[in-house]
Enzyme design. Structure first.
Site, PDB file in Angstrom:
ATOM      1  N   CYS A   1     -56.555  34.586  -7.485  1.00 24.26           N
ATOM      2  CA  CYS A   1     -56.958  33.203  -7.740  1.00 24.26           C
ATOM      3  C   CYS A   1     -56.090  32.532  -8.795  1.00 24.26           C
ATOM      4  O   CYS A   1     -56.336  31.371  -9.139  1.00 24.26           O
ATOM      5  CB  CYS A   1     -58.432  33.131  -8.138  1.00 24.26           C
ATOM      6  SG  CYS A   1     -58.858  34.072  -9.615  1.00 24.26           S
TER       7      CYS A   1
ATOM      8  N   TYR B   1     -62.719  45.829  -7.660  1.00 24.39           N
ATOM      9  CA  TYR B   1     -63.363  44.574  -8.063  1.00 24.39           C
ATOM     10  C   TYR B   1     -64.187  44.061  -6.875  1.00 24.39           C
ATOM     11  O   TYR B   1     -64.106  42.902  -6.483  1.00 24.39           O
ATOM     12  CB  TYR B   1     -62.351  43.518  -8.499  1.00 24.39           C
ATOM     13  CG  TYR B   1     -61.295  43.994  -9.471  1.00 24.39           C
ATOM     14  CD1 TYR B   1     -61.534  43.988 -10.851  1.00 24.39           C
ATOM     15  CD2 TYR B   1     -60.061  44.441  -9.020  1.00 24.39           C
ATOM     16  CE1 TYR B   1     -60.557  44.413 -11.742  1.00 24.39           C
ATOM     17  CE2 TYR B   1     -59.074  44.869  -9.915  1.00 24.39           C
ATOM     18  CZ  TYR B   1     -59.332  44.859 -11.264  1.00 24.39           C
ATOM     19  OH  TYR B   1     -58.359  45.284 -12.139  1.00 24.39           O
TER      20      TYR B   1
ATOM     21  N   GLU C   1     -66.938  48.295  -8.986  1.00 25.08           N
ATOM     22  CA  GLU C   1     -67.370  47.035  -9.606  1.00 25.08           C
ATOM     23  C   GLU C   1     -67.999  47.361 -10.954  1.00 25.08           C
ATOM     24  O   GLU C   1     -68.691  48.378 -11.098  1.00 25.08           O
ATOM     25  CB  GLU C   1     -68.380  46.315  -8.706  1.00 25.08           C
ATOM     26  CG  GLU C   1     -69.033  45.082  -9.313  1.00 25.08           C
ATOM     27  CD  GLU C   1     -68.016  44.027  -9.730  1.00 25.08           C
ATOM     28  OE1 GLU C   1     -68.127  43.542 -10.873  1.00 25.08           O
ATOM     29  OE2 GLU C   1     -67.110  43.708  -8.937  1.00 25.08           O
TER      30      GLU C   1
ATOM     31  N   CYS D   1     -71.535  14.746  -8.784  1.00 24.26           N
ATOM     32  CA  CYS D   1     -70.213  15.357  -8.612  1.00 24.26           C
ATOM     33  C   CYS D   1     -69.876  15.327  -7.128  1.00 24.26           C
ATOM     34  O   CYS D   1     -70.569  15.949  -6.310  1.00 24.26           O
ATOM     35  CB  CYS D   1     -70.215  16.789  -9.140  1.00 24.26           C
ATOM     36  SG  CYS D   1     -68.667  17.670  -8.829  1.00 24.26           S
TER      37      CYS D   1
ATOM     38  N   GLN E   1     -67.821  33.409  -3.618  1.00 20.57           N
ATOM     39  CA  GLN E   1     -66.832  32.346  -3.470  1.00 20.57           C
ATOM     40  C   GLN E   1     -67.517  30.983  -3.368  1.00 20.57           C
ATOM     41  O   GLN E   1     -68.518  30.835  -2.657  1.00 20.57           O
ATOM     42  CB  GLN E   1     -65.967  32.587  -2.234  1.00 20.57           C
ATOM     43  CG  GLN E   1     -65.047  33.780  -2.344  1.00 20.57           C
ATOM     44  CD  GLN E   1     -63.881  33.535  -3.293  1.00 20.57           C
ATOM     45  OE1 GLN E   1     -63.590  32.412  -3.687  1.00 20.57           O
ATOM     46  NE2 GLN E   1     -63.209  34.612  -3.677  1.00 20.57           N
TER      47      GLN E   1
ATOM     48  N   ASP F   1     -59.064  42.565  -5.663  1.00 24.47           N
ATOM     49  CA  ASP F   1     -59.565  41.187  -5.807  1.00 24.47           C
ATOM     50  C   ASP F   1     -59.963  40.980  -7.264  1.00 24.47           C
ATOM     51  O   ASP F   1     -61.143  40.822  -7.593  1.00 24.47           O
ATOM     52  CB  ASP F   1     -60.757  40.969  -4.868  1.00 24.47           C
ATOM     53  CG  ASP F   1     -61.261  39.536  -4.885  1.00 24.47           C
ATOM     54  OD1 ASP F   1     -60.551  38.653  -5.424  1.00 24.47           O
ATOM     55  OD2 ASP F   1     -62.371  39.286  -4.374  1.00 24.47           O
TER      56      ASP F   1
END
Length: 419
Positions: free
Chosen positions: A374, A279, A302, A177, A250, A347
């Site tokens: 996102c 989050y 969380e 990849c 990330q 987030d």
């Protein structure tokens, strides 16, 4: 142009058939890595195309009101078209990269167009309001290839690991990849795609910013580290973090610093201000906020057990930081966390924060909210909810955390009416 909404599956117009090839002119970009085109008034969402191109497209799906297709022959190419560097980034092959046929600078424009469209169509903003934000999508250092620090492969019924076709459960065997981190590409003797995994459903490779490389196998939802450390080290915002190899972080090595920088710039935390990190994951934003509020309370919420454990370990030296193990909705509704609070970082996952969370945050009365998103569509829906409460989107920045794909990360600043 506003892309039409996607209705549920059913038969498209009479005469248009699956696998049929049609010649068409491509219009504007649409969410999901597609462009919009029309055949006899029928909307067709086309992959592997660019606006303005004349292409031959092969129909892949039929739905009520629209069809999907792949551009299989380019009759008139856009100046922004390039040859995909990966041999698997083609119609009918790997679906992981949506935009390898698009020049890097044009990929940023593509993503910005999608953001603008979602803010007007779903967020309720006018074109003038979006213009006033001055938003652009910023490239991160490192280029378009070799950036992805976590690559998850699906294992097919024969035990072979590969990547999935677009909108399919079919596994495409691959040798390498090209967007994977070099440390993943250089794993010896192809230990993932070159061997069989008879007892696994998926295999994930991890290359951390701390130099750790791990391979994790998944079977019926249970993750087992089969090579490398069980916990990996990440460095960001001047600190070190540890988390389980399969834990969330990330995937672009430069992303944490870029996002922390944007959040701090937009919020401008001041000594003595209290903050929520909702989050909060392994503690990235909570640590950054704690460094700016000079001992004032920072509360991280969380729900994932691995994330909670990682946050408690990573933030143990910051005595003013409290880690709350709960779903954000439940923490707000059941008063596990209570206002007033000065600053909030949201987030959320790809589905967005959602109206109950946005209303709970607004009710706490912060002076500012930084929202890390996102998914532009989910973000835009939450923009509308903030607006319904009298709040405004005062600033917005975009980041290309996922080069070669249709995905884009946003960091928005929301301010209450009095500001």
């Amino acid at each position: 142009m506003t892309a039409p909404a996607h209705p549920g599956p059913a038969q498209a117009r009479p005469g248009l058939e699956e696998a049929e090839r049609v010649e068409l002119t491509v219009d504007s970009v649409a969410p999901g890595g597609h462009c919009v085109a029309r055949v006899d008034g029928q909307v067709v969402f086309v992959r592997h195309a660019l606006p303005g191109e004349r292409v031959v497209a092969e129909v892949t799906e039929l739905h009520r009101g629209f069809a999907r297709a792949d551009a299989v022959e380019i009759l008139s190419a856009s100046p922004d078209r390039v040859t995909p560097p990966c041999p698997y980034a083609r119609p009918g092959r790997c679906g992981g990269c949506d935009l390898q046929h698009v020049a890097p600078a044009a990929q940023l424009d593509w993503k910005l167009a999608v953001v603008r469209e979602q803010l007007t169509r779903l967020g309720g903003l006018t074109a003038a309001q979006v213009d006033a934000l001055g938003v652009r999508v910023e490239a991160l250092p490192g280029g378009s290839l070799g950036w992805r620090s976590r690559v998850r492969y699906t294992v097919d019924a024969t035990g072979r690991a590969g990547l999935l076709k677009h909108r399919s459960h079919e596994v495409v065997p691959i040798e390498r990849c090209l967007i994977a981190h070099p440390a993943i590409q250089e794993l010896p003797v192809l230990p993932v795609t070159g061997v069989r995994w008879p007892d696994a459903d998926a295999v994930e490779t991890v290359a951390s910013t701390g130099g750790d490389v791990a391979v994790v196998a998944y079977a019926e939802g249970v993750a087992t580290t089969v090579s490398g450390p069980q916990r990996v080290r990440e460095t960001a915002a001047g600190r070190s973090f540890t988390l389980p190899a399969p834990g969330f972080w990330q995937v672009h090595p430069a992303a944490p610093d870029a996002l922390v920088g944007a959040v701090l710039d937009l919020l401008d935390p001041r000594p003595g201000e209290t903050a929520w990190d909702l989050y909060g994951g392994a503690g990235l934003f909570a640590a950054a906020l704690a460094g700016r509020v000079d001992g004032a309370r920072v509360t991280l919420v969380e729900s994932a057990p691995d994330g909670v454990a990682a946050a408690r370990t990573n933030l143990a030296d910051l005595r003013a930081v409290e880690v709350v193990a709960a779903r954000v909705e439940a923490a707000l509704a059941r008063r596990r966390i209570t206002g007033p609070v000065d600053l909030v970082v949201l987030d959320p996952p790809r589905s967005g924060a959602g109206a109950p969370v946005v209303r709970g945050v607004v009710a706490a009365g912060p002076r500012a909210v930084a929202y890390v998103a996102c998914d532009p569509a989910a973000f835009a829906r939450d923009v509308r909810t903030f607006a319904d409460a009298g709040w405004r989107l005062a600033a917005l920045r975009g980041f290309d955390l996922f080069p070669m794909t249709q995905h884009v990360e946003l960091v928005g600043l929301f301010l209450p009416p009095q500001r």
